[in-house]
Design a protein around this motif. Structure first.
Motif, PDB file in Angstrom:
ATOM      1  N   HIS A  30       0.837  -1.203   0.000  1.00 40.53           N
ATOM      2  CA  HIS A  30       0.000   0.000   0.000  1.00 40.53           C
ATOM      3  C   HIS A  30       0.868   1.248   0.000  1.00 40.53           C
ATOM      4  N   HIS A  69       1.476   3.866   1.948  1.00 45.31           N
ATOM      5  CA  HIS A  69       2.086   4.576   3.081  1.00 45.31           C
ATOM      6  C   HIS A  69       3.607   4.622   2.929  1.00 45.31           C
ATOM      7  N   HIS A  75       6.115   1.915   3.390  1.00 45.61           N
ATOM      8  CA  HIS A  75       6.000   0.797   2.436  1.00 45.61           C
ATOM      9  C   HIS A  75       6.474   1.179   1.028  1.00 45.61           C
ATOM     10  N   HIS A  82      -7.682   0.615   5.948  1.00 47.63           N
ATOM     11  CA  HIS A  82      -6.398   1.192   6.370  1.00 47.63           C
ATOM     12  C   HIS A  82      -5.810   2.055   5.260  1.00 47.63           C
ATOM     13  N   ASP A 142      -0.140  -4.040   6.426  1.00 49.35           N
ATOM     14  CA  ASP A 142      -0.668  -3.442   7.663  1.00 49.35           C
ATOM     15  C   ASP A 142      -2.108  -3.863   7.918  1.00 49.35           C
TER      16      ASP A 142
END
Ligand code: ZN
Length: 343
Positions: A88, A90, A93, A192, A211
Motif C-alpha cells: 500500500h 504509506h 511501504h 487502512h 498493515d
C-alpha cells in the motif's frame, strides 16, 4: 472455528542489514522507522535462478538506502531483484519504491488505487491541498494553533518519499503472482488504505498481510481530508472477515511486529477491539459533542500534534460507522464545526 491463540514462531527479528528465512525461499528483512512505531518488516522472495522479488521498500531515508546497500553486498549479494511489490501507499511501504525500481530497472507491482494515491501525493504541491486540509480540520473544531500546525506540516507524505515510479503493473483482487515456485494470490484489504494488497500463498500456508492485520497493535483506520465523508471501518471489518476465512494454521507475515499464527484469534480480537471502541464512542455522546471531545473517550493519554491527527481520523472512523448504522447524527453548527449526537 479454530481458536488457536496467537503465537510467534520466531522470537526475535533479524538485525539491520541481515535476513532471516521464515520458510524455504521466503526471507524477513527489518528496517528502522524514526517514529514511535520504530520498524517495518519487508520480505524478499526467491524468484527463479538468482532472482529475488522484494515486498515493500522502507521509508525514503538515507538510513534505509544504506541498509539496502548493505543487504545487496551482504545476504543478497549475487541476487538480482526481479520486481518490487508494494502492499500500500504509506511512506514506510512505498518510500523507496522509485529508488529501488530505478536502481535495478524493475517494475513496481501495486494495486492501481495505491499507486495512484502515492503518485498523486508525491506530485501534490497545490495551494488547494492545504486549503482542503484547513477546511477539514476547521470543521472538526481545531483551534487556530492546531490549524497553524496543519498548514506548517503541509504535505508531510512528500518528505518521506524518495520518488514515486511513473508506471506500475496494476494488481487486482484475485490476481495470482507467480514468484519463483510459489503462487501468491492478491487479497484486497480495506479501511487502512484505499486498496491494500495482501498476498496469500496457499501451498506454503503463508499470508503477507502488510498493515491489514498486525499481531499487537490495531492498524489505523481513519477518515482523511481527501475523502472526508468516507466510512472506512466497514471496509476494514469486511477485509478482516475475508482474512478470517483463510486456513486457521496460516503463518502471517505482518509489516510490524513478529510473524504469527493464530490468525482467526487475531481477527476476533480486532473485531472485539472495534466493537468496544464503538460502544465507548456511543457512550461518550451523553450530549452533543465535537470529535475532539469524543476522542478523549478513546485516547486517554496526552497526544502530540502528529498523534492528534491520527486520533481524530480514527475517532471519525468510529463516528461515521455509527452514523452509517443510524445510531449517531451529525450537525454543522453556526460556527462551522461538526458535532455528533445520538440519533
Ligand atoms: Zn500502513
Amino acid at each position: 472455528m479454530n481458536a488457536s491463540p496467537v503465537a510467534h514462531p520466531f522470537d526475535a527479528p533479524p538485525a539491520p542489514a541481515e535476513m532471516r528465512e521464515v520458510a524455504p525461499g521466503i526471507h524477513w528483512i527489518r528496517m528502522p522507522l524514526p517514529f514511535a512505531l520504530d520498524h517495518i518488516n519487508l520480505w524478499a522472495l526467491d524468484d527463479g535462478e538468482g532472482g529475488v522479488a522484494l515486498v515493500d521498500s522502507g521509508l525514503g531515508t538515507d538510513e534505509t538506502k544504506a541498509l539496502w546497500a548493505s543487504l545487496f553486498t551482504g545476504p543478497l549479494a549475487g541476487k538480482t531483484p526481479t520486481r518490487l511489490v508494494c502492499t500500500h501507499f504509506h511512506p514506510d511501504h512505498m518510500g523507496l519504491a522509485g529508488w529501488l525500481c530505478d536502481r535495478f530497472d524493475i517494475e513496481l507491482h501495486a494495486t492501481m488505487r495505491e499507486w495512484l494515491f502515492a503518485r498523486m501525493l508525491w506530485l501534490e504541491q497545490s495551494d488547494d491541498f492545504i486549503a482542503n486540509q484547513l477546511r477539514y480540520y476547521r470543521r472538526i473544531g481545531f483551534d487556530e494553533s492546531q490549524l497553524a500546525g496543519v498548514a506548517e506540516r503541509g504535505n508531510s507524505f512528500r518528505n518521506r518519499i524518495e520518488r514515486m515510479p511513473v508506471r506500475v503493473i496494476g494488481l487486482r483482487h484475485g490476481d495470482t503472482l507467480t514468484i519463483g515456485r510459489h503462487d501468491w494470490r492478491v487479497i484486497e484489504g480495506g479501511g487502512h488504505s484505499p486498496e491494500h494488497a495482501c498476498l496469500h500463498c496457499a501451498e506454503a500456508g503463508i499470508l503477507i498481510s502488510g498493515d491489514q492485520i498486525l499481531p499487537r497493535i490495531s492498524p489505523i483506520v481513519g477518515v482523511w481530508p481527501q475523502q472526508p465523508e468516507s466510512e472506512p471501518l466497514s471496509l476494514f471489518l469486511d477485509a478482516l472477515s475475508r482474512l478470517g476465512e483463510l486456513p486457521a494454521d496460516t503463518l502471517v507475515l505482518p509489516s510490524h511486529g513478529l510473524p504469527f499464527t493464530g490468525l482467526r484469534t487475531r481477527v476476533a480480537e480486532l473485531q472485539a477491539h472495534h466493537a468496544e471502541r464503538l460502544d465507548r464512542t456511543l457512550a461518550a455522546l451523553t450530549e452533543p459533542r465535537r470529535a475532539q471531545e469524543v476522542l478523549k473517550a478513546l485516547f486517554r493519554r496526552e497526544l502530540d500534534a502528529h498523534q492528534m491527527g491520527f486520533a481524530v481520523a480514527e475517532t471519525l472512523a468510529h463516528l461515521h460507522h455509527l452514523m452509517a448504522q443510524g445510531k449517531v447524527a451529525r450537525d454543522l453548527g453556526a460556527d462551522g464545526v461538526w458535532s455528533y449526537r445520538r440519533a
